[in-house]
Design an enzyme around this catalytic site. Structure first.
Site, PDB file in Angstrom:
ATOM      1  N   ASP A 155     -26.700  45.281  -8.160  1.00 36.82           N
ATOM      2  CA  ASP A 155     -25.473  45.130  -7.396  1.00 36.82           C
ATOM      3  C   ASP A 155     -24.558  46.333  -7.595  1.00 36.82           C
ATOM      4  OD1 ASP A 155     -26.455  42.652  -6.775  1.00 36.82           O
ATOM      5  OD2 ASP A 155     -25.065  41.536  -8.054  1.00 36.82           O
ATOM      6  N   GLU A 255     -29.502  38.996  -1.300  1.00 31.96           N
ATOM      7  CA  GLU A 255     -28.768  39.735  -2.332  1.00 31.96           C
ATOM      8  C   GLU A 255     -27.261  39.678  -2.113  1.00 31.96           C
ATOM      9  OE1 GLU A 255     -28.949  41.092  -5.118  1.00 31.96           O
ATOM     10  OE2 GLU A 255     -31.037  41.575  -5.540  1.00 31.96           O
ATOM     11  N   THR A 256     -26.554  39.366  -3.194  1.00 31.27           N
ATOM     12  CA  THR A 256     -25.110  39.277  -3.160  1.00 31.27           C
ATOM     13  C   THR A 256     -24.557  39.805  -4.479  1.00 31.27           C
ATOM     14  OG1 THR A 256     -23.250  37.787  -2.679  1.00 31.27           O
ATOM     15  CG2 THR A 256     -24.974  36.940  -4.121  1.00 31.27           C
ATOM     16  N   ASN A 258     -23.422  39.406  -7.716  1.00 31.53           N
ATOM     17  CA  ASN A 258     -23.283  38.395  -8.763  1.00 31.53           C
ATOM     18  C   ASN A 258     -23.795  38.869 -10.125  1.00 31.53           C
ATOM     19  OD1 ASN A 258     -26.080  38.235  -8.492  1.00 31.53           O
ATOM     20  ND2 ASN A 258     -26.044  36.324  -7.334  1.00 31.53           N
ATOM     21  N   ASP A 285     -32.408  37.577  -3.788  1.00 32.33           N
ATOM     22  CA  ASP A 285     -31.530  37.928  -4.898  1.00 32.33           C
ATOM     23  C   ASP A 285     -32.321  37.952  -6.211  1.00 32.33           C
ATOM     24  OD1 ASP A 285     -29.460  38.014  -6.874  1.00 32.33           O
ATOM     25  OD2 ASP A 285     -28.070  37.235  -5.371  1.00 32.33           O
ATOM     26  N   ASP A 399     -23.832  30.432   8.410  1.00 36.58           N
ATOM     27  CA  ASP A 399     -22.438  30.343   8.005  1.00 36.58           C
ATOM     28  C   ASP A 399     -21.531  30.864   9.124  1.00 36.58           C
ATOM     29  OD1 ASP A 399     -20.404  30.097   5.741  1.00 36.58           O
ATOM     30  OD2 ASP A 399     -20.188  32.229   6.232  1.00 36.58           O
ATOM     31  N   GLU A 447     -23.157  26.243  11.365  1.00 29.86           N
ATOM     32  CA  GLU A 447     -21.820  25.799  10.985  1.00 29.86           C
ATOM     33  C   GLU A 447     -20.933  26.201  12.163  1.00 29.86           C
ATOM     34  OE1 GLU A 447     -18.784  26.143   7.207  1.00 29.86           O
ATOM     35  OE2 GLU A 447     -19.701  27.986   7.946  1.00 29.86           O
ATOM     36  N   ASP A 522     -18.952  22.999   0.414  1.00 35.13           N
ATOM     37  CA  ASP A 522     -17.623  23.540   0.681  1.00 35.13           C
ATOM     38  C   ASP A 522     -16.612  22.405   0.727  1.00 35.13           C
ATOM     39  OD1 ASP A 522     -15.568  25.203   1.303  1.00 35.13           O
ATOM     40  OD2 ASP A 522     -16.340  25.835   3.243  1.00 35.13           O
TER      41      ASP A 522
END
Length: 766
Positions: A155, A255-256, A258, A285, A399, A447, A522
């Site tokens: 990251d 991948e984010t 974190n 990830d 999302d 969503e 959420d």
């Protein structure tokens, strides 16, 4: 200025500024451009290929290590119709010391920073501005992640490099990121199998939404090395199958950022447990892999998918194509993070304001991804196809999906369901939805809202799309938790329980396109929805602190009575299971998982936010209650209609597959349907029309604060009514839902049944 006039003016400006969507460019096939770094083992070559409409020079920098070293070699790419490429030999790389894993990134020049032969890393030679009038933000000092990289090394912020300021333009424009920036990894094409995909019709699915790490991080039955990983998650397939789950939906696994927040009591700044800030749309990830070596996350993800497929369970993943992890302004218009897309082609990959100096933002987290641009759409389609075809994923939950229905690139936002050139319609056109009866295809889930503009679109997505039915959620919550405060009519309840034909029937979609849910990640958990009257996010670790979270949760603590809280949760779970549509529950709800009234624990990577695997007696009873209800749903196709029920209407006219009743056993008239003072409703489903083993199913729901006596309608000829469950407190225990064959005889036509306050009754005809 009147808001509508302002919107019209913005729209006109956008049109004049060439921001309106155009038809997608024709492509011979998905991933037709073969972007990314592709290894040709037979020829001993690697081809680097990247898109930019406005770059004037791009170079690939190749490294033998992910961090701490300068590049071994760089190659200037050749431009051809906005695609820059170079093919290099493995022998040449070896001659420059790159003999193992090939790490790489791009440096790009363009109109705001044209190439100057005097430029060296860390200099400002050639610099004109951080952003120009067209929105370009090139900066060759920032090493950029390939948007098509199959894995990335790490990251931007890591435990050893926690400061992100070096990635920014503006005052830090001269800071060179080459030694610490994330790199793409050149992979050999993945060959691991993901098993045989289930072909089950979506109407027959029961969705279990869960965080991949949180699923097993606290599970001592799994070896410590595998807890919180893809491998650990795969080991839970048998458990989820035994519960009755048929589709597991993981929160984001692309991948984010974190790497910097292992379990620790930390501030909210920068923490990213949920993972809704994507850094790359192809790479699984690494943090969720027990094997973090190059290729390890990809192979381990595939093996996890196979484990679920072998158990007959679909794998769905939550994807975030409405914004990225590059975020928005970092102080002023000159100061932005440059990780990837922004440094390669800002106007192509992001929706900008009319003057191109800032982001257009319907996400609240940094600005919209430019889903109206054909090239940006290609990336969406190509990456989704990769997860589907190579990694084995069965479906996708998008999302803030209304952003993918945007028809305007810059200076405005306009959702349009029917425009063929939107990302929403391209996805379904190029990868068809699973047929109603089942078979091969993709389960597409939206969503259906974002922030502002015309982005709230529940019930208004294109054919092929299912939606999170937020109106179902709110109606059930209001009826359970706002008695005497919010007006909920029997007609409102009937619409939701019967599949929301008012939302999905007008455009040819079906009841199963309604993803029914009472809670999701959420917001409150199921336990907290009925145990908390308000959020409590500013609390000590491990339950917080968290910022944000809605102040309007439609929740209530049931007067603080623990037994009533469990009863309310049973009602919510029962209504969800017995309604037409596709039910979705949240991980841990079967064990009444709570997080102490924190309704936005996006940053809380702690034991309090992981699923628990040591239930007490009440939690174990609730899990049994849930599992038996799910089994009942699966055993009775009458609860899973492919089409909307034929029913008596809200004026009391007609009979059909579903018949509504008042507690007195009469057909509701128009006045009853419309009166929010009526808090009880019953219905009977004719199972014989669905080939159901039960010729009749009867449900009575008492939303009132006092007991209500229901007069039972006639069961089918020669049959009697038998009780499957009564959610009332008197029946609480491991057998609150009767096992098949253990149902209790209640009686026949006109039998009176006293249903306690806030209770639900389920009968079958035998």
């Amino acid at each position: 200025m009147h808001p509508r006039l302002r919107l019209l003016l913005v729209t006109v400006v956008a049109v004049l500024a060439a921001g309106v969507i155009s038809a997608p460019s024709a492509r011979a096939a998905i991933d037709a451009q073969s972007l990314g770094a592709r290894r040709n083992a037979a020829a001993g070559t690697i081809t680097f290929r990247v898109y930019s409409a406005t770059a004037t020079r791009i170079a690939a920098y190749v490294y033998s290590a992910a961090t701490g070293a300068q590049e071994n070699v760089s190659y200037v790419l050749t431009e051809n119709s906005d695609t820059f490429s170079a093919t290099v030999t493995v022998a040449d790389l070896a001659a420059h010391g790159v003999t193992g894993t090939v790490y790489y990134g791009y440096r790009a020049w363009g109109p705001n920073w044209p190439y100057n032969s005097a430029w060296t890393k860390g200099s400002t030679a050639g610099f004109i501005s951080d952003v120009d009038s067209a929105g370009n933000r090139f900066n060759p000092n920032k090493l950029l992640i390939d948007p098509y990289a199959r894995e990335i090394s790490h990251d931007p912020r890591t435990p050893g490099h926690t400061d992100a300021s070096g990635y920014r333009s503006g005052a830090n424009r001269a800071a060179d990121t080459g030694t610490f920036a994330p790199k793409g990894i050149v992979l050999t094409p993945a060959t691991g199998g993901s098993g045989t995909k289930p072909t089950r019709a979506f109407k027959d699915d029961i969705v279990y939404e869960v965080h991949l790490r949180g699923l097993t991080r606290n599970d001592t039955s799994i070896a410590a090395a595998y807890r919180g990983t893809y491998r650990g998650a795969g080991l839970k397939a048998a458990y989820l199958a035994s519960l009755g789950v048929t589709a597991v939906e993981f929160l984001p696994v692309q991948e984010t950022q974190n790497d910097t927040h292992d379990v620790e009591p930390t501030s909210t700044a920068g923490d990213n447990y949920w993972g809704y800030m994507t850094l790359n749309y192809f790479a699984p990830d690494r943090r969720y892999s027990s094997d973090k070596s190059p290729g390890g996350p990809t192979a381990e993800f595939q093996a996890m998918v196979k484990a679920y497929h072998d158990a007959g369970i679909k794998v769905l993943i939550d994807v975030v194509y409405n914004h990225t992890g590059e975020e928005g302004p970092q102080g002023d218009k000159n100061t932005y993070n440059l990780f990837s897309w922004r440094g390669l082609d800002n106007p192509t990959y992001y929706s900008l304001t009319g003057d191109r100096q800032g982001p257009w933002d319907n996400t609240g987290v940094g600005g919209n991804y430019n889903t109206a641009n054909p090239v940006a759409q290609n990336l969406i389609v190509d990456s989704v196809a990769y997860w589907k075809n190579t990694l084995g994923v069965d479906g996708f939950r998008f999302d803030l999906a209304s952003v993918l229905g945007n028809t305007c690139q810059h200076g405005c936002f306009n959702y349009n369901r029917t425009a063929t050139g939107t990302a929403l319609n391209r996805l379904v056109a190029e990868m068809p939805a699973r047929p109603a009866a089942g078979g091969s295809g993709v389960d597409w889930i939206a969503e259906p809202w974002a922030i502002g503009g015309n982005s709230y679109q529940v019930g208004n997505f294109p054919a092929g799309w299912s939606e999170w039915n937020g109106i179902y959620r709110d109606t059930v919550r209001r009826d359970q938790n706002k008695l005497g405060v919010d007006a909920v009519t029997p007609g409102d309840l009937a619409n939701r329980f019967a599949g929301s034909s008012d939302l999905y029937g007008d455009d040819g979609r079906r009841p199963w396109n309604s993803i029914n849910f009472v809670v999701a990640h959420d917001g409150f958990t199921l336990k907290d929805l009925y145990s908390c009257s308000a959020k409590n996010n500013d609390q000590a670790w491990p339950y917080g602190p968290s910022d944000g979270g809605s102040d309007d949760n439609i929740s209530w603590n049931q007067g603080g009575v623990a037994g009533d809280q469990r009863k309310a949760a049973r009602n919510g779970q029962a209504l969800l299971t017995l309604s037409a549509g596709t039910p979705m529950m949240t991980g841990g709800d079967e064990h009444l998982r709570g997080i102490n009234c924190n309704n936005n624990p996006y940053n809380v990577d702690s034991s309090a936010n992981w699923l628990g695997w040591a239930p007490d007696a009440n939690q174990a009873n609730f899990a049994t209650f849930t599992g038996r209800l799910l089994a009942f749903r699966k055993a009775h196709p009458a609860l899973r209609p492919a089409n909307f029920y034929t029913a008596s209407d809200t004026n009391g006219n007609g009979l059909g597959q579903l018949v509504w009743f008042t507690p007195a056993g009469t057909t509701p008239d128009a006045a009853y349907w419309a009166d929010a003072n009526n808090h009880a409703l019953a219905w009977r489903i004719d199972g014989s029309e669905f080939g159901d083993s039960a010729p009749g199913i009867y449900v009575a729901y008492n939303g009132w604060s006092g007991d209500v006596t229901f007069t039972l309608p006639a069961p089918p000829s020669g049959k009697q009514w038998y009780r499957v469950t009564d959610t009332s407190t008197w029946a609480e225990g491991p057998d609150q839902v009767a096992a098949p064959g253990g149902e209790t005889l209640i009686g026949g036509a006109s039998t009176a049944y006293a249903l306690r306050a806030r209770g639900l009754l389920l009968l079958i005809a035998k």
